[in-house]
Design a protein around this motif. Sequence first.
Motif, PDB file in Angstrom:
ATOM      1  N   THR A   3       0.837  -1.201   0.000  1.00  0.00           N
ATOM      2  CA  THR A   3       0.000   0.000   0.000  1.00  0.00           C
ATOM      3  C   THR A   3       0.869   1.247   0.000  1.00  0.00           C
ATOM      4  N   LYS A   4       0.680   2.074  -1.017  1.00  0.00           N
ATOM      5  CA  LYS A   4       1.447   3.323  -1.091  1.00  0.00           C
ATOM      6  C   LYS A   4       0.973   4.281  -0.010  1.00  0.00           C
ATOM      7  N   PRO A   5       1.903   5.082   0.551  1.00  0.00           N
ATOM      8  CA  PRO A   5       1.473   6.103   1.502  1.00  0.00           C
ATOM      9  C   PRO A   5       0.617   7.151   0.790  1.00  0.00           C
ATOM     10  N   THR A   6      -0.235   7.800   1.526  1.00  0.00           N
ATOM     11  CA  THR A   6      -1.073   8.837   0.929  1.00  0.00           C
ATOM     12  C   THR A   6      -0.286  10.136   0.786  1.00  0.00           C
ATOM     13  N   HIS A   7      -0.868  11.035   0.017  1.00  0.00           N
ATOM     14  CA  HIS A   7      -0.274  12.367  -0.177  1.00  0.00           C
ATOM     15  C   HIS A   7      -0.113  13.059   1.175  1.00  0.00           C
ATOM     16  N   GLN A   8      -1.117  12.940   2.030  1.00  0.00           N
ATOM     17  CA  GLN A   8      -1.076  13.590   3.344  1.00  0.00           C
ATOM     18  C   GLN A   8       0.009  12.980   4.229  1.00  0.00           C
ATOM     19  N   GLU A   9       0.168  11.666   4.164  1.00  0.00           N
ATOM     20  CA  GLU A   9       1.199  11.003   4.964  1.00  0.00           C
ATOM     21  C   GLU A   9       2.601  11.454   4.546  1.00  0.00           C
ATOM     22  N   LEU A  11       3.237  14.386   3.253  1.00  0.00           N
ATOM     23  CA  LEU A  11       3.337  15.764   3.758  1.00  0.00           C
ATOM     24  C   LEU A  11       3.711  15.762   5.238  1.00  0.00           C
ATOM     25  N   ASP A  12       3.029  14.929   6.018  1.00  0.00           N
ATOM     26  CA  ASP A  12       3.282  14.856   7.460  1.00  0.00           C
ATOM     27  C   ASP A  12       4.716  14.416   7.762  1.00  0.00           C
ATOM     28  N   ALA A  13       5.283  13.599   6.865  1.00  0.00           N
ATOM     29  CA  ALA A  13       6.644  13.108   7.073  1.00  0.00           C
ATOM     30  C   ALA A  13       7.695  14.084   6.550  1.00  0.00           C
ATOM     31  N   GLY A  14       7.241  15.144   5.889  1.00  0.00           N
ATOM     32  CA  GLY A  14       8.180  16.156   5.383  1.00  0.00           C
ATOM     33  C   GLY A  14       8.936  15.730   4.141  1.00  0.00           C
ATOM     34  N   VAL A  15       8.350  14.796   3.382  1.00  0.00           N
ATOM     35  CA  VAL A  15       9.022  14.308   2.179  1.00  0.00           C
ATOM     36  C   VAL A  15       9.180  15.412   1.135  1.00  0.00           C
ATOM     37  N   HIS A  16       8.306  16.415   1.192  1.00  0.00           N
ATOM     38  CA  HIS A  16       8.304  17.478   0.176  1.00  0.00           C
ATOM     39  C   HIS A  16       9.382  18.536   0.378  1.00  0.00           C
ATOM     40  N   SER A 210      10.995  11.129   6.725  1.00  0.00           N
ATOM     41  CA  SER A 210      10.870  11.051   5.273  1.00  0.00           C
ATOM     42  C   SER A 210      11.529   9.778   4.740  1.00  0.00           C
ATOM     43  N   ILE A 211      12.717   9.500   5.221  1.00  0.00           N
ATOM     44  CA  ILE A 211      13.448   8.302   4.797  1.00  0.00           C
ATOM     45  C   ILE A 211      12.656   7.052   5.170  1.00  0.00           C
ATOM     46  N   ARG A 212      12.113   7.030   6.389  1.00  0.00           N
ATOM     47  CA  ARG A 212      11.400   5.844   6.885  1.00  0.00           C
ATOM     48  C   ARG A 212      10.155   5.535   6.056  1.00  0.00           C
ATOM     49  N   ILE A 213       9.398   6.549   5.684  1.00  0.00           N
ATOM     50  CA  ILE A 213       8.144   6.285   4.970  1.00  0.00           C
ATOM     51  C   ILE A 213       8.415   5.720   3.572  1.00  0.00           C
ATOM     52  N   VAL A 214       9.492   6.177   2.949  1.00  0.00           N
ATOM     53  CA  VAL A 214       9.871   5.642   1.631  1.00  0.00           C
ATOM     54  C   VAL A 214      10.379   4.210   1.771  1.00  0.00           C
TER      55      VAL A 214
END
Length: 252
Positions: A3-9, A11-16, A210-214
């Motif tokens: 399952t891919k993370p959502t756009h909001q997730e 954002l919350d992780a600071g990937v952007h 950010s690293i963890r969510i990817v």
Amino acid sequence: MATKPTHQELLDAGVHFGHLRRKWNPKMANYIFGEKNGIHLIDLNSTLENMERAGNAMRQIARAGKKILFVATKKQARDIITSAAAEVNMPYVTDRWQGGMLTNFNTIRRSIRKMQNIERMLQDGTLDSVTKKERLTLTREHEKMNKVLGGIADMGRIPNAIFVVDIVHEHLAVAEAKKLSMRTFGIVDTNADPTSVDYPIPGNDDASKSIRIVINYLTDCIKQGLAEQNEKSSAKAVGAEAPASEEAPAAE
């Protein structure tokens, strides 16, 4: 399916969050959404699209029974990579990249064998007769070698692919992988050249969240590939064990 993370997730992780505008690499232009307070913002739609592309490729590699080498020597990524690689039984490097780890692999294998020999001697009582100082020296040598080589101790051959966190920081690893025509994956921030790797994933490569969510998504894809490999192996085994049908008796 992973399952891919959502756009909001994301954002919350600071990937952007990218780097300062003055540090950007123009080749990242297609992956940049905009700018705020002098900091480039990464387009998360591109992140999700490229995560899925990379994840599918990793799933296929794992399904084929091949290895992916995880590399992350940045402090904020080490524990994440160590844990993720262990979950999917993949080799990893988190202390420092030693030149020739891939291109001079035979020499590295000799170092690994030496490390394993010392470990065996420390455990089986071979060194009971040596002095305390000699034993301490060997113990320290083993610890030093294990720190650098422990994650690839079971890597008997060159892996099929490499995944790096921060392709700028790990440029030596990427260069060696490309020289050997390995498939390359990496998280690319706004200061990086995304064309340096086959599967760039635009994202913040400095923040642990950010690293963890990817990484979590990619390891889920690898787990799926490993599960498919096991199913395929089980099906073959069942087919091989099935008794051949008896021939019908010939008509008299």
